[in-house]
Design a protein around this motif. Structure first.
Motif, PDB file in Angstrom:
ATOM      1  N   LYS A  14      39.204  29.138  27.062  1.00 36.09           N
ATOM      2  CA  LYS A  14      39.386  27.688  27.164  1.00 36.09           C
ATOM      3  C   LYS A  14      38.650  27.152  28.392  1.00 36.09           C
ATOM      4  N   ALA A  15      38.726  27.884  29.493  1.00 33.72           N
ATOM      5  CA  ALA A  15      38.022  27.457  30.706  1.00 33.72           C
ATOM      6  C   ALA A  15      36.506  27.473  30.501  1.00 33.72           C
ATOM      7  N   ARG A  16      35.987  28.468  29.781  1.00 36.36           N
ATOM      8  CA  ARG A  16      34.549  28.514  29.476  1.00 36.36           C
ATOM      9  C   ARG A  16      34.135  27.264  28.686  1.00 36.36           C
ATOM     10  N   THR A  17      34.965  26.911  27.696  1.00 40.64           N
ATOM     11  CA  THR A  17      34.668  25.761  26.843  1.00 40.64           C
ATOM     12  C   THR A  17      34.673  24.475  27.655  1.00 40.64           C
ATOM     13  N   GLU A 271      36.424  28.949  19.561  1.00 46.61           N
ATOM     14  CA  GLU A 271      36.488  30.281  18.955  1.00 46.61           C
ATOM     15  C   GLU A 271      35.284  31.135  19.353  1.00 46.61           C
ATOM     16  N   LYS A 272      34.123  30.514  19.500  1.00 44.67           N
ATOM     17  CA  LYS A 272      32.951  31.264  19.954  1.00 44.67           C
ATOM     18  C   LYS A 272      33.186  31.843  21.343  1.00 44.67           C
ATOM     19  N   ASP A 276      35.106  37.695  22.480  1.00 45.60           N
ATOM     20  CA  ASP A 276      35.452  38.959  23.137  1.00 45.60           C
ATOM     21  C   ASP A 276      36.962  39.190  23.187  1.00 45.60           C
ATOM     22  N   ASN A 277      37.735  38.312  22.508  1.00 45.07           N
ATOM     23  CA  ASN A 277      39.200  38.426  22.463  1.00 45.07           C
ATOM     24  C   ASN A 277      39.832  38.396  23.844  1.00 45.07           C
ATOM     25  N   VAL A 278      39.224  37.605  24.733  1.00 38.27           N
ATOM     26  CA  VAL A 278      39.781  37.510  26.078  1.00 38.27           C
ATOM     27  C   VAL A 278      41.187  36.911  26.056  1.00 38.27           C
ATOM     28  N   SER A 279      41.506  36.147  25.017  1.00 37.29           N
ATOM     29  CA  SER A 279      42.833  35.530  24.912  1.00 37.29           C
ATOM     30  C   SER A 279      43.944  36.569  24.789  1.00 37.29           C
TER      31      SER A 279
END
Length: 358
Positions: A14-17, A271-272, A276-279
């Motif tokens: 979310k932070a990346r987005t 989602e992109k 890496d499934n960081v969530s």
């Protein structure tokens, strides 16, 4: 201008987005991440992050003792006030500071906000700008009138007074405990306009969110989005997923709608950034150093027992059984103190002493 967010690693996507949208639309802004983890993982590398700062590294005092008493959502909100203090102190060349929740997305430059921060020390956005959605009106009475997914301050004595007050309250009480009138960092801000010189910002294009959907009046004109005539600056996608989708079904008309279009586009980027499934990353403060998981109920008992809390230098060096033993001993000591005081001082003085210990 500094824009920052506060997360644990499971919200890195979310932070990346958010950071990507900030850099695209506010290119002169520095984007900082306050990360509440023991160490910074490689997954926090992003070309859109100017700096990632661990909460423990900007903290004053015993951070492990402090953070142990918080669950993960409480933790990432409880450090926000202190992080404002940190960046105001460590970035003397900056004079405008904006917090955004990680699930926000910026669509255009903050033109009006920049102008306001030239003269106004503290800027808040209410959850609601019109009556009619009684569900959200009730929610605001419980969770707070103002949404702390956004907060902006300038470099001024009044802003510093406010941040110091808020940070002090969060140090003591930043819990998800609505029955006691506390909802993490947010509910405290109901008092801010009473104590400080606050601008209640009613521009509909800022902090547009799930609770804004009913009769929202969003339009698209020549590729630009507006909310009842106000240009869209950022959306707070709070409740991303099932909650937003339900609210769209309940509060938006059937068929195409500008918000549905924006939500679909946000979902693709969101989602992109989680490919890496960081969530799924476990929170490092959810376990002791041994790897044993911290029992959530112990966090609550711990924070309600000051004698126990301040007797432990580093709770993460212990275990659930050791924490339980310390809590039990402190409770027993308090009981024995009450019996002794009752014999020596009578009922009224005993109650005074016990309440003071609590």
């Amino acid at each position: 201008m500094i824009v920052f967010t506060s997360i644990c690693t499971n919200y890195a996507h979310k932070a990346r987005t958010l950071a990507e949208s900030v850099k695209k639309n506010i290119p002169d802004a520095k984007f900082l991440v306050c990360l509440t983890e023991r160490e910074e993982p490689e997954t926090m590398n992003s070309p859109y992050f100017d700096e990632v700062i661990l909460s423990k590294d900007m903290w004053e005092g015993n951070f492990n003792r402090y953070i142990y008493k918080h669950a993960i959502v409480e933790a990432s909100t409880s450090v926000k006030g202190h992080f404002f203090k940190y960046i105001i102190s460590h970035y003397p060349e900056e004079d405008k500071f904006v917090y955004l929740d990680p699930d926000c997305f910026v669509y255009s430059d903050f033109v009006e906000l920049r102008n306001l921060l030239d003269t106004r020390p503290i800027i808040l956005c209410p959850h609601l700008l019109q009556p009619g959605n009684i569900d959200m009106e009730l929610s605001s009475t419980a969770h707070g009138v103002y949404n702390l997914g956004f907060l902006a301050v300038n470099r001024s004595e009044e802003a510093v007074r406010f941040i110091n007050w808020w940070a002090d309250r969060l140090y003591l009480f930043c819990y998800d405990d609505i029955q006691r009138g506390i909802f993490t960092d947010q509910k405290w801000i109901d008092l801010a306009p009473c104590f400080f010189d606050v601008e209640v910002f009613k521009h509909r294009g800022y902090d547009f969110a799930t609770w804004s959907l009913l009769d929202c009046g969003m339009t698209k004109e020549n590729g630009q989005y507006f909310v009842k005539g106000d240009p869209l600056r950022f959306i707070h996608f709070s409740g991303y997923g099932a909650t937003i989708e339900k609210c769209m079904r309940d509060w938006l008309p059937e068929g195409e709608h500008p918000f549905k279009e924006l939500y679909k586009e946000y979902s693709k980027v969101h989602e992109k950034n989680n490919e890496d499934n960081v969530s799924k990353t476990p929170w490092s403060y959810s376990k002791y150093y041994s790897g044993e998981a911290v029992e959530d109920k112990l966090r609550i008992e711990y924070r309600n027992n000051n004698d126990a809390m301040y007797s432990i230098e580093d709770p993460f060096a212990l275990s659930n059984s050791e924490i339980k033993r310390i809590l039990k001993n402190k409770k027993q000591n308090l009981f024995e103190l009450g019996i002794q005081s009752l014999k020596q001082n009578g009922v009224r003085e005993t109650w005074r002493r016990i309440i003071k210990q609590l």
